[in-house]
Design an enzyme around this catalytic site. Structure first.
Site, PDB file in Angstrom:
ATOM      1  N   HIS A 288       0.827  -1.214   0.000  1.00  0.00           N
ATOM      2  CA  HIS A 288       0.000   0.000   0.000  1.00  0.00           C
ATOM      3  C   HIS A 288       0.858   1.258   0.000  1.00  0.00           C
ATOM      4  CE1 HIS A 288      -3.361  -2.739   0.480  1.00  0.00           C
ATOM      5  NE2 HIS A 288      -2.648  -3.324   1.449  1.00  0.00           N
ATOM      6  N   HIS A 355       2.140  -7.308   4.553  1.00  0.00           N
ATOM      7  CA  HIS A 355       0.776  -6.773   4.668  1.00  0.00           C
ATOM      8  C   HIS A 355       0.198  -7.081   6.044  1.00  0.00           C
ATOM      9  CE1 HIS A 355      -0.017  -5.705   0.360  1.00  0.00           C
ATOM     10  NE2 HIS A 355       1.059  -6.488   0.218  1.00  0.00           N
ATOM     11  N   GLU A 422       0.997 -11.900   5.614  1.00  0.00           N
ATOM     12  CA  GLU A 422      -0.075 -11.206   6.350  1.00  0.00           C
ATOM     13  C   GLU A 422       0.254 -11.345   7.839  1.00  0.00           C
ATOM     14  OE1 GLU A 422      -2.388  -9.357   5.262  1.00  0.00           O
ATOM     15  OE2 GLU A 422      -3.006  -9.995   3.253  1.00  0.00           O
TER      16      GLU A 422
END
Length: 459
Positions: A288, A355, A422
């Protein structure tokens, strides 16, 4: 047998003031200051039963008392059943009337002890741990097949060889700070332990052999010296880029070996440790960024969390000699295609995308790592993902959601073995609390680094 790793012990030198005879006895039944459970109880009992040592007339052993050279000669002579009858000696300061004269002369004739250059023995001088090492090494004819190191024993010193022989034969492992302290006066308790280990293999304890670090010299030319300081003679000049093995540090100096070189160099000029990661190029991709914040929950923003972990990961990797390529190191936003291109253009060896997750309820929690089965390096990516996952969920104490195939562009279209981590669920209070913590972010970065290292070690 009790193993006492905190005591790096020398010889046991005990004056035989009285002897115990008859059936085997327990040391704590005759020596008031060696109660049951005392660190030297078993060794003293062993030597008492062999009539090698004894106590004082008041029934004490005094394990902390210093040992003299006279006492040492008595013990070693008794250990080998040498003639202790008083007689003329080879030393001008040991008269035939000396109660230890026979033991001293017998040990001298056996080649176990020697005097000083002026034909003196100095029987009342206290014995050091270094001198004890000479005595035991000679008496028991110890040999050495490996090199063990203590940070205060210069491998060029006259003590090194005999101390190394004791270490090779399980007689000493040194103190817990990895010193041997050769100039320290040996105590009766220490001498008892060293002597019993020399006589009886069941008392021995092996020192862990030093596993040297591989380092690269980073000075144009560097003096290799015969001791840890500029006052020592040079053993040669070593040039920049030379791969060396670094065994230990003493102060600001490191003892190194390389073909044609052995000695001490100033540690500042040693590069980072060479490992399975040295020379690798790894792309770290904090997900991001900019106008794409990623997941938000519990006061956390994904783009900020993963950038923090990514920077910490970069530090770990660079310390291991990795060239790290960041897809972003600020609040910018490279496109997904750009991220893949950065990895491929830099000829990266692997690609790590970081992430954090989110779910519509707070029930979902845990850590998972993705790879893409159909990517050009899918099989290798799965291995890399597995090593990272196995480290990560344990390090940050989250639920193990496993290693999974994922259809994410940054790992699907990547010609570099790529994984997408993640860390946890921002929507879960427990996961979020950890990801908000700088300490847990550090743990996460270190775990990812260790997983990458595991992968390359086993590749």
């Amino acid at each position: 047998m009790k193993k006492f790793v905190n005591i790096s012990l020398s010889l046991l030198i005990l004056v035989s003031v009285f002897w115990v005879t008859g059936n085997e006895v327990s040391a704590n039944t005759i020596l008031s200051d060696i109660p049951a459970g005392h660190p030297v109880e078993e060794q003293v009992e062993f030597l008492v039963n062999k009539e090698i040592i004894s106590g004082y007339p008041d029934g004490t052993f005094r394990p902390n008392n210093s040992v003299t050279r006279r006492e040492a000669a008595i013990v070693i002579a008794k250990a080998f059943n040498l003639n202790g009858n008083q007689r003329k000696t080879s030393f001008s300061d040991v008269a035939s009337s000396d109660y230890a004269s026979g033991y001293i002369q017998s040990a001298h004739e056996a080649g176990f002890i020697s005097g000083y250059g002026n034909d003196t023995y100095k029987p009342d001088r206290y014995m050091t741990r270094g001198e004890m090492s000479y005595l035991l090494s000679k008496a028991f004819n110890f040999s050495a097949s490996k090199n063990y190191y203590f940070i205060d024993v210069n491998p060029f010193s006259h003590y090194y060889d005999v101390i190394n022989r004791l270490a090779n034969n399980g007689v000493t492992i040194g103190y817990t700070d990895d010193t041997f302290r050769p100039d320290k006066i040996v105590t009766r308790g220490e001498f008892a332990i060293f002597t019993s280990r020399s006589l009886e293999s069941s008392f021995r304890i092996m020192k862990e052999q030093t596993n040297p670090e591989k380092r690269i010299i980073k000075a144009d030319w560097l003096n290799v010296r015969k001791g840890p300081g500029t006052s020592y003679d040079s053993a040669g000049l070593i040039k920049e880029g030379t791969l060396v093995s670094s065994y230990f540090k003493t102060g600001n100096w490191a003892y190194i070996k390389a073909p044609g070189y052995e000695g001490f160099v100033y540690a500042t000029y040693l590069g980072v440790p060479v490992s399975a990661l040295s020379g690798k190029v790894i792309t770290v991709d904090p997900g991001h960024g900019d106008t794409d914040p990623g997941a938000t929950a519990n006061g956390l923003v994904e783009k900020e969390v993963v950038l923090s972990v990514g920077k910490k990961l970069r530090t770990y990797l660079e310390r291991a000699g990795v060239k790290v390529v960041m897809t972003r190191s600020d609040d910018s936003y490279p496109s997904l295609s750009d991220r893949v291109g950065i990895a491929e253009k830099s000829n990266s060896d692997s690609f790590i995308s970081i992430h954090a997750n989110k779910f519509h309820s707070d029930a979902a929690h845990g850590t998972e790592t993705f790879y893409n089965y159909y990517s050009p390096q899918g099989a290798e990516a799965k291995k890399l993902a597995t090593y990272i996952q196995n480290r990560l969920y344990k390090a940050i104490d989250t639920s193990n959601r496993g290693v999974k195939h994922g259809n994410f562009q940054v790992i699907r279209d990547n010609y570099v073995p790529g994984v997408l981590v993640e860390l946890g669920f921002l929507s879960n209070p427990n996961d979020a609390r950890k990801l908000a913590s700088n300490a847990y972010r550090e743990k996460a970065a270190e775990a990812i680094y260790l997983g990458i290292l595991d992968y390359y070690k086993n590749k």
